[in-house]
Design a protein around this motif. Structure first.
Motif, PDB file in Angstrom:
ATOM      1  N   ASN A   1      31.292  -9.952  -6.852  1.00  0.00           N
ATOM      2  CA  ASN A   1      32.351 -10.784  -7.412  1.00  0.00           C
ATOM      3  C   ASN A   1      32.862 -10.272  -8.747  1.00  0.00           C
TER       4      ASN A   1
ATOM      5  N   SER B   1      37.074 -15.514  -8.311  1.00  0.00           N
ATOM      6  CA  SER B   1      35.984 -14.544  -8.408  1.00  0.00           C
ATOM      7  C   SER B   1      35.260 -14.630  -9.745  1.00  0.00           C
TER       8      SER B   1
ATOM      9  N   GLU C   1      33.143  -9.041  -0.066  1.00  0.00           N
ATOM     10  CA  GLU C   1      32.735 -10.435   0.125  1.00  0.00           C
ATOM     11  C   GLU C   1      32.010 -10.597   1.455  1.00  0.00           C
TER      12      GLU C   1
END
Length: 322
Positions: free
Chosen positions: A34, A60, A143
């Motif tokens: 992230n 994020s 992700e």
């Protein structure tokens, strides 16, 4: 050291071996992913002028802060009990995890909703979306890898307990893994929404699509924050061991020949691998003090052997109604 205790209607406790270390690894992977994604999204958002991309950048950043807080929570909960905290520091993980959910709400959800409303009311000129598409694609892969790591741990735990994955995620007291899975799932949905907003603006030349996408991302983040906050608040207030485990503890107490009845049984989850049991027990009137002491020690050993996550057992000899 013990077992992760999961509140399930179908199961009880199961071996979790290195669940603490595995949770830490899962959170570290998510935080690293992230952090890099947040920077890339912010650059792409500024270049393209996309509010959805800026909302995703805030998303994020919020996820990164959340995971850093989860790491603090895991470390804080590892401290052993001491004179000032005789029941240990298990609850610390839920305090930090609750703060992490607030960070998601404020840092991600509120910003995304505000940015979406601002775009819809003031309009925007769509810029070149090429860089944003590239960043979204890379972010989707990263992700996805982070989510895969979280799901791998969650599936392993669910298999040990013999319960469906969804049920495990709803009821697990390991909120660090739950947070990673939920936030990464929301991140993937958010990436799709941001891409849709960019594409809509590119095809129509209108910034409305981008604003709507930003609003949807904000609502999604607010929902995730609420679910995680509610789960941690419930554990902070106090949640008992699951019904089958409570019945198992009661059965172990009643199995001793000196025990007549269990008048009151209180259980409390103090962490994923830590629980407390307290009971008012009616012993036989003819039992001597030494026999009652031996029975308490014997029952405690049996409960801990059957349910290793039960770290503390307090038994109160109490006369029943005659």
């Amino acid at each position: 050291m013990g077992e992760t205790v999961v509140d399930t209607s179908e199961g009880g406790t199961g071996a979790a071996g290195g669940a603490g270390g595995e949770s830490t690894f899962t959170v570290v992977v998510a935080a690293a992913a992230n952090l890099g994604i947040a920077v890339a999204k912010a650059v792409a958002g500024v270049v393209s002028g996309s509010s959805a991309m800026l909302s995703e950048a805030a998303h994020s950043v919020a996820d990164t802060v959340t995971e850093l807080m989860l790491l603090v929570s895991l470390r804080s909960a590892e401290r052993p009990a001491d004179e000032e905290h005789p029941l240990g520091y298990g609850g610390a993980r839920y305090i930090w995890a609750l703060l992490a959910s607030v960070a998601t709400f404020v840092g991600g959800g509120v910003f995304a909703v505000y940015d979406g409303v601002h775009t819809l009311t003031h309009g925007e000129e769509p810029g070149d979306p090429l860089l944003s598409y590239v960043v979204l694609g890379i972010a989707f892969v990263l992700e996805g890898f982070s989510l895969r790591t979280g799901l791998k741990q969650a599936r392993g735990e669910a298999t040990r307990f013999g319960v469906p994955l969804g049920h495990y995620l709803r009821r697990t007291p390991d909120t660090a893994v739950k947070a990673v899975v939920m936030e990464d799932s929301a991140a993937l949905v958010g990436l799709v929404l941001a891409a849709g907003g960019l594409l809509g603006g590119q095809l129509t030349g209108s910034g409305v699509w981008d604003g709507v996408a930003s609003l949807c991302i904000g609502v999604l983040l607010v929902y995730v924050a609420w679910v995680l906050g509610h789960a941690n608040a419930e554990l902070l207030i106090g949640r008992p061991l699951p019904g089958p485990v409570r019945e198992g503890v009661r059965a172990e107490l009643l199995a001793d020949p000196h025990v007549v009845a269990v008048l009151e049984l209180t259980t409390l989850l103090q962490g994923p691998d830590e629980a407390l049991v307290a009971a008012k027990v009616d012993f036989r009137d003819v039992s001597s003090a030494a026999e009652i002491e031996a029975a308490c020690d014997r029952v405690t050993r049996r409960i801990r052997a059957r349910f290793p996550a039960v770290r503390r057992v307090y038994l109160d000899p109490t006369p029943g109604s005659r």
